[in-house]
Design an enzyme around this catalytic site. Structure first.
Site, mmCIF file in Angstrom:
data_model
loop_
_atom_site.group_PDB
_atom_site.id
_atom_site.type_symbol
_atom_site.label_atom_id
_atom_site.label_comp_id
_atom_site.label_asym_id
_atom_site.label_seq_id
_atom_site.Cartn_x
_atom_site.Cartn_y
_atom_site.Cartn_z
ATOM 1 N N HIS A 16 0.970 -1.368 0.092
ATOM 2 C CA HIS A 16 0.066 -0.164 -0.121
ATOM 3 C C HIS A 16 0.825 1.241 -0.091
ATOM 4 O O HIS A 16 0.408 2.422 -0.219
ATOM 5 C CB HIS A 16 -1.014 -0.058 1.367
ATOM 6 C CG HIS A 16 -0.364 0.125 2.304
ATOM 7 N ND1 HIS A 16 -0.210 -0.867 3.523
ATOM 8 C CD2 HIS A 16 0.032 1.228 3.199
ATOM 9 C CE1 HIS A 16 0.405 -0.328 4.588
ATOM 10 N NE2 HIS A 16 0.459 0.933 4.441
ATOM 11 N N ASP A 25 -0.025 -7.381 0.813
ATOM 12 C CA ASP A 25 0.486 -6.056 1.152
ATOM 13 C C ASP A 25 1.945 -6.202 0.961
ATOM 14 O O ASP A 25 2.679 -5.825 2.023
ATOM 15 C CB ASP A 25 -0.334 -5.690 2.545
ATOM 16 C CG ASP A 25 0.187 -3.934 2.504
ATOM 17 O OD1 ASP A 25 0.426 -3.320 1.618
ATOM 18 O OD2 ASP A 25 -0.233 -3.601 3.754
ATOM 19 N N GLY A 43 2.517 5.712 9.758
ATOM 20 C CA GLY A 43 4.141 5.825 9.407
ATOM 21 C C GLY A 43 4.904 4.826 9.690
ATOM 22 O O GLY A 43 6.067 4.603 9.013
ATOM 23 N N SER A 95 4.060 1.747 8.445
ATOM 24 C CA SER A 95 4.031 0.733 7.287
ATOM 25 C C SER A 95 5.343 0.549 6.427
ATOM 26 O O SER A 95 6.036 1.409 6.422
ATOM 27 C CB SER A 95 2.972 1.479 6.294
ATOM 28 O OG SER A 95 1.674 1.411 6.696
ATOM 29 N N SER A 122 1.800 -3.863 8.109
ATOM 30 C CA SER A 122 0.853 -3.691 7.249
ATOM 31 C C SER A 122 -0.377 -2.624 7.733
ATOM 32 O O SER A 122 -0.562 -1.711 7.141
ATOM 33 C CB SER A 122 -0.051 -4.794 6.774
ATOM 34 O OG SER A 122 -1.429 -4.567 5.762
#
Length: 363
Positions: free
Chosen positions: A222, A244, A322, A324, A339
């Site tokens: 993402h 993801d 943040g 991720s 994720s």
């Protein structure tokens, strides 16, 4: 469930420093595969969550890697005679079984056999029926091997009409399915700001990898799907939703196979594996730095507003916007890519799947 995860100032390899690591007495503990600082953080979390001594916490970390390997081998070998497994409070393997023959094989490997009433076929049937319902945003579906149940988690943000169909399906399976509710939403962990940046967005650097002499960063799909050009290089692959994971070409000239610790030391990542329920883990990210906790479930479907993502790892380690793309790991073993989060849980894409999909190797 205790959510007292430790934050001690670490960010993923390639990220930016946002904190200072405060040494503890446990930092001198030597555990194979763990840097002193990561061992200290993990031990601190275990002692707080479980009320055990530092020595007992260290023993858990020392045995869990071999325990996870034994568990994986046994569940693969036993097939439908087992109904999943997990690591117990001591970090030792427990296999759910439905026959004495399977129990004997488990005991022969030094693991604990636990007889359960619900078979793999029964749980799989319940899960298949739940997965067949049109995805409901802000919900998740996963397996809890410790309770021998399928778990449906429903946020207050889920639409009532859509959630009612999911809940009615869950009711059909009685106590084979447990429903849990929580406040808030389930959402991917991306935010505007710093760390690896591009297009006004911020994520965290994941695992440095290579293919054909070129360095890349395996990150959250993402993130790579939303931003074409990062400050470390361009996004070249993205898979989200469904999965993801994504790939960023690393043009910085620096791609160590290590997680950076903000006291000048590093945690080497030398291998990748799948996470195990009950395993003690840590994660690093550019917002919450280093947090540690426990793997609560694997093979979880999370229904974000953007769509469903399957086969995620659920943990108690804190994450926030943040984080991720950041790394989930147990000592030197890489486990996952950050994720998202919801209801006090954090969710990770298994890194082994991403490595295989892109044909890349850890640096």
């Amino acid at each position: 469930m205790n959510r007292m995860s430790r934050t001690v100032g670490l960010a993923a390899a390639g990220g930016l420093a946002l904190g200072v690591l405060v040494p503890t007495a446990a930092s001198a503990t030597s555990i194979e595969g763990y840097s002193g600082d990561v061992a200290a953080a993990a031990i601190s979390t275990i002692t707080e969550d479980r009320g055990v001594s530092d020595a007992a916490a260290a023993r858990i970390l020392r045995v869990q890697q071999d325990s996870a390997r034994t568990l994986s081998e046994l569940t693969t070998r036993l097939g439908d005679q087992q109904v999943g497994g997990y690591l117990d409070a001591r970090g030792l393997p427990v296999v759910n079984v439905v026959s004495e023959a399977a129990a004997e094989q488990v005991r022969a490997e030094g693991a604990t056999a636990r007889f359960v009433s619900r078979s793999t076929a029964r749980l799989d049937a319940a899960r298949a029926a739940l997965e067949a319902v049109p995805p409901v945003a802000h919900t998740s579906i996963g397996l809890d091997p410790r309770a021998n149940q399928v778990v449906v988690t429903v946020s207050e943000a889920a639409a009532d009409a859509a959630a009612s169909v999911l809940l009615a399906t869950a009711d059909r399976f009685g106590d084979a399915v447990r429903v849990e509710r929580f406040a808030g939403e389930m959402h991917k962990a991306i935010y505007n700001g710093e760390a690896i940046t591009g297009g006004g967005s911020r994520c965290s650097a994941g695992f440095n990898v290579n293919r054909g002499g070129q360095n890349y960063i395996v990150d959250a799909g993402h993130c790579t799907g939303a931003v074409a050009q990062w400050n470390v290089g361009p996004s070249v692959e993205a898979s989200f939703p469904g999965d993801d994971y994504g790939l960023i070409r690393n043009d910085t000239g620096s791609a160590p196979g290590e997680v950076t610790l903000w006291d000048g030391t590093t945690q080497a990542i030398t291998s990748a594996a799948d996470a195990t329920v009950g395993q003690q883990i840590c994660k690093s990210g550019s917002t919450t730095n280093l947090t540690c906790g426990t793997v609560e479930a694997v093979d979880v479907t999370v229904n974000y507003a953007e769509g469903a993502v399957h086969e995620l790892v659920q943990t108690s380690a804190a994450v926030n916007s943040g984080d991720s793309g950041g790394c989930l790991f147990a000592g030197s073993v890489g486990l996952g890519i950050t994720s998202g989060m919801g209801g006090g849980n954090s969710y990770f894409q298994p890194v082994t799947e991403a490595l295989s999909a892109y044909g890349v190797s850890l640096n």
